[in-house]
Design a protein around this motif. Structure first.
Motif, PDB file in Angstrom:
ATOM      1  N   PHE A   5     107.949  24.023 -28.171  1.00 35.39           N
ATOM      2  CA  PHE A   5     107.643  25.418 -28.506  1.00 35.39           C
ATOM      3  C   PHE A   5     108.466  26.385 -27.659  1.00 35.39           C
ATOM      4  O   PHE A   5     108.792  27.487 -28.116  1.00 35.39           O
ATOM      5  CB  PHE A   5     106.146  25.696 -28.401  1.00 35.39           C
ATOM      6  CG  PHE A   5     105.335  25.131 -29.552  1.00 35.39           C
ATOM      7  CD1 PHE A   5     105.931  24.409 -30.584  1.00 35.39           C
ATOM      8  CD2 PHE A   5     103.964  25.320 -29.611  1.00 35.39           C
ATOM      9  CE1 PHE A   5     105.193  23.890 -31.643  1.00 35.39           C
ATOM     10  CE2 PHE A   5     103.205  24.815 -30.668  1.00 35.39           C
ATOM     11  CZ  PHE A   5     103.819  24.092 -31.675  1.00 35.39           C
ATOM     12  N   ASP A  29     103.187  26.555 -39.414  1.00 30.21           N
ATOM     13  CA  ASP A  29     102.989  25.182 -38.952  1.00 30.21           C
ATOM     14  C   ASP A  29     103.709  24.230 -39.898  1.00 30.21           C
ATOM     15  O   ASP A  29     103.666  24.379 -41.118  1.00 30.21           O
ATOM     16  CB  ASP A  29     101.503  24.858 -38.885  1.00 30.21           C
ATOM     17  CG  ASP A  29     101.226  23.593 -38.083  1.00 30.21           C
ATOM     18  OD1 ASP A  29     100.610  23.711 -37.002  1.00 30.21           O
ATOM     19  OD2 ASP A  29     101.606  22.487 -38.534  1.00 30.21           O
ATOM     20  N   ILE A  30     104.376  23.244 -39.321  1.00 33.23           N
ATOM     21  CA  ILE A  30     105.187  22.319 -40.104  1.00 33.23           C
ATOM     22  C   ILE A  30     104.330  21.351 -40.933  1.00 33.23           C
ATOM     23  O   ILE A  30     104.802  20.794 -41.928  1.00 33.23           O
ATOM     24  CB  ILE A  30     106.146  21.549 -39.152  1.00 33.23           C
ATOM     25  CG1 ILE A  30     107.371  21.050 -39.878  1.00 33.23           C
ATOM     26  CG2 ILE A  30     105.439  20.440 -38.416  1.00 33.23           C
ATOM     27  CD1 ILE A  30     108.484  20.587 -38.931  1.00 33.23           C
ATOM     28  N   ASN A  84      93.431  24.307 -29.363  1.00 36.85           N
ATOM     29  CA  ASN A  84      93.019  23.004 -28.833  1.00 36.85           C
ATOM     30  C   ASN A  84      93.529  22.886 -27.405  1.00 36.85           C
ATOM     31  O   ASN A  84      94.713  23.107 -27.148  1.00 36.85           O
ATOM     32  CB  ASN A  84      93.589  21.877 -29.694  1.00 36.85           C
ATOM     33  CG  ASN A  84      93.069  21.922 -31.120  1.00 36.85           C
ATOM     34  OD1 ASN A  84      91.893  22.185 -31.339  1.00 36.85           O
ATOM     35  ND2 ASN A  84      93.934  21.679 -32.089  1.00 36.85           N
ATOM     36  N   GLY A  90      92.474  17.471 -29.360  1.00 34.95           N
ATOM     37  CA  GLY A  90      93.445  17.488 -30.450  1.00 34.95           C
ATOM     38  C   GLY A  90      94.738  18.197 -30.122  1.00 34.95           C
ATOM     39  O   GLY A  90      95.565  18.418 -31.009  1.00 34.95           O
ATOM     40  N   THR A  92      98.348  18.460 -29.247  1.00 32.57           N
ATOM     41  CA  THR A  92      99.514  17.571 -29.298  1.00 32.57           C
ATOM     42  C   THR A  92     100.763  18.226 -28.739  1.00 32.57           C
ATOM     43  O   THR A  92     101.731  17.525 -28.431  1.00 32.57           O
ATOM     44  CB  THR A  92      99.795  17.114 -30.741  1.00 32.57           C
ATOM     45  OG1 THR A  92     100.044  18.253 -31.559  1.00 32.57           O
ATOM     46  CG2 THR A  92      98.616  16.328 -31.300  1.00 32.57           C
ATOM     47  N   VAL A  93     100.777  19.544 -28.635  1.00 32.29           N
ATOM     48  CA  VAL A  93     101.913  20.261 -28.046  1.00 32.29           C
ATOM     49  C   VAL A  93     101.389  21.051 -26.848  1.00 32.29           C
ATOM     50  O   VAL A  93     100.526  21.927 -27.001  1.00 32.29           O
ATOM     51  CB  VAL A  93     102.579  21.211 -29.059  1.00 32.29           C
ATOM     52  CG1 VAL A  93     103.706  22.001 -28.386  1.00 32.29           C
ATOM     53  CG2 VAL A  93     103.111  20.448 -30.265  1.00 32.29           C
ATOM     54  N   HIS A  97      99.102  27.656 -27.845  1.00 28.43           N
ATOM     55  CA  HIS A  97      99.310  28.171 -29.201  1.00 28.43           C
ATOM     56  C   HIS A  97      97.967  28.375 -29.880  1.00 28.43           C
ATOM     57  O   HIS A  97      96.998  27.679 -29.583  1.00 28.43           O
ATOM     58  CB  HIS A  97     100.199  27.236 -30.032  1.00 28.43           C
ATOM     59  CG  HIS A  97      99.714  25.812 -30.078  1.00 28.43           C
ATOM     60  ND1 HIS A  97      99.919  24.936 -29.040  1.00 28.43           N
ATOM     61  CD2 HIS A  97      99.034  25.120 -31.022  1.00 28.43           C
ATOM     62  CE1 HIS A  97      99.400  23.749 -29.346  1.00 28.43           C
ATOM     63  NE2 HIS A  97      98.838  23.838 -30.546  1.00 28.43           N
ATOM     64  N   HIS A  99      96.251  28.555 -33.589  1.00 30.10           N
ATOM     65  CA  HIS A  99      96.359  28.299 -35.019  1.00 30.10           C
ATOM     66  C   HIS A  99      95.656  29.429 -35.765  1.00 30.10           C
ATOM     67  O   HIS A  99      94.513  29.762 -35.433  1.00 30.10           O
ATOM     68  CB  HIS A  99      95.655  26.993 -35.395  1.00 30.10           C
ATOM     69  CG  HIS A  99      96.204  25.762 -34.752  1.00 30.10           C
ATOM     70  ND1 HIS A  99      96.998  24.872 -35.422  1.00 30.10           N
ATOM     71  CD2 HIS A  99      96.043  25.252 -33.501  1.00 30.10           C
ATOM     72  CE1 HIS A  99      97.310  23.861 -34.605  1.00 30.10           C
ATOM     73  NE2 HIS A  99      96.739  24.069 -33.438  1.00 30.10           N
TER      74      HIS A  99
HETATM   75  P1  AMP Z   1      97.932  21.053 -31.663  1.00 28.64           P
HETATM   76  O1  AMP Z   1      97.710  19.702 -32.302  1.00 28.64           O
HETATM   77  O2  AMP Z   1      96.730  21.911 -31.593  1.00 28.64           O
HETATM   78  O3  AMP Z   1      98.639  20.910 -30.333  1.00 28.64           O
HETATM   79  O4  AMP Z   1      98.907  21.817 -32.643  1.00 28.64           O
HETATM   80  C1  AMP Z   1     100.280  21.549 -32.694  1.00 28.64           C
HETATM   81  C2  AMP Z   1     100.753  21.978 -34.050  1.00 28.64           C
HETATM   82  O5  AMP Z   1     102.155  22.128 -33.991  1.00 28.64           O
HETATM   83  C3  AMP Z   1     100.450  20.951 -35.157  1.00 28.64           C
HETATM   84  O6  AMP Z   1      99.642  21.570 -36.155  1.00 28.64           O
HETATM   85  C4  AMP Z   1     101.840  20.588 -35.669  1.00 28.64           C
HETATM   86  O7  AMP Z   1     101.876  20.412 -37.067  1.00 28.64           O
HETATM   87  C5  AMP Z   1     102.676  21.780 -35.235  1.00 28.64           C
HETATM   88  N1  AMP Z   1     104.094  21.538 -35.036  1.00 28.64           N
HETATM   89  C6  AMP Z   1     104.666  20.558 -34.302  1.00 28.64           C
HETATM   90  N2  AMP Z   1     106.007  20.683 -34.303  1.00 28.64           N
HETATM   91  C7  AMP Z   1     106.280  21.783 -35.054  1.00 28.64           C
HETATM   92  C8  AMP Z   1     107.491  22.440 -35.443  1.00 28.64           C
HETATM   93  N3  AMP Z   1     108.689  22.009 -35.062  1.00 28.64           N
HETATM   94  N4  AMP Z   1     107.400  23.548 -36.222  1.00 28.64           N
HETATM   95  C9  AMP Z   1     106.189  24.004 -36.612  1.00 28.64           C
HETATM   96  N5  AMP Z   1     105.023  23.438 -36.284  1.00 28.64           N
HETATM   97  C10 AMP Z   1     105.063  22.329 -35.513  1.00 28.64           C
END
Ligand code: AMP
Ligand code: ZN
Length: 110
Positions: A5, A29-30, A84, A90, A92-93, A97, A99
């Motif tokens: 990010f 979101d991708i 998250n 949940g 993952t990044v 951020h 949502h």
């Molecule tokens: P979280 O699981 O709450 O950390 O959300 C991370 C979000 O980032 C997930 O919904 C992914 O689909 C989204 N995501 C990951 N890589 C990218 C990207 N390159 N562009 C847009 N969204 C992304």
């Protein structure tokens, strides 16, 4: 720092932008979980809600200031904002951020 990010905020990785100013970026979101699914991030790196302090919380306030404008641009009046924090929740990044989910009846929180 190897943060996807941060790279999106810096324009090093492309994103489908909805809104941008000097402090925050909103992009689609991708892997959308709803008809409208946008992520709003501070451009500065914070790992998650756990990193918010009195010294940096102004950017979080700014995120919430731009959310109504982002939602209006996306054409949604009813929406959910989710952050998250931590893998078990949940996350993952590890870059703070928010949502923004909408475009359908979301129902109760799971
Ligand atoms: P979280 O699981 O709450 O950390 O959300 C991370 C979000 O980032 C997930 O919904 C992914 O689909 C989204 N995501 C990951 N890589 C990218 C990207 N390159 N562009 C847009 N969204 C992304
Ligand atoms: Zn980052």
């Amino acid at each position: 720092m190897d943060c996807i990010f941060c790279k999106i905020a810096a324009g090093e990785i492309p994103s489908n932008k909805v809104y941008e100013d000097e402090l925050v970026l909103a992009f689609y979101d991708i892997e959308p979980k709803a008809p409208v699914h946008v992520l709003i991030i501070p451009k500065t790196h914070l790992a998650g809600a756990r990193d918010v302090t009195a010294d940096n919380s102004a950017v979080v306030a700014h995120v919430f200031e731009v959310i109504p404008a982002v939602a209006a641009k996306l054409g949604v009046t009813d929406y959910r904002i989710v952050t998250n924090n931590g893998a078990d929740a949940g996350q993952t990044v590890d870059h703070l951020h928010f949502h923004l989910l909408g475009g359908r009846v979301l129902g109760e929180m799971g």
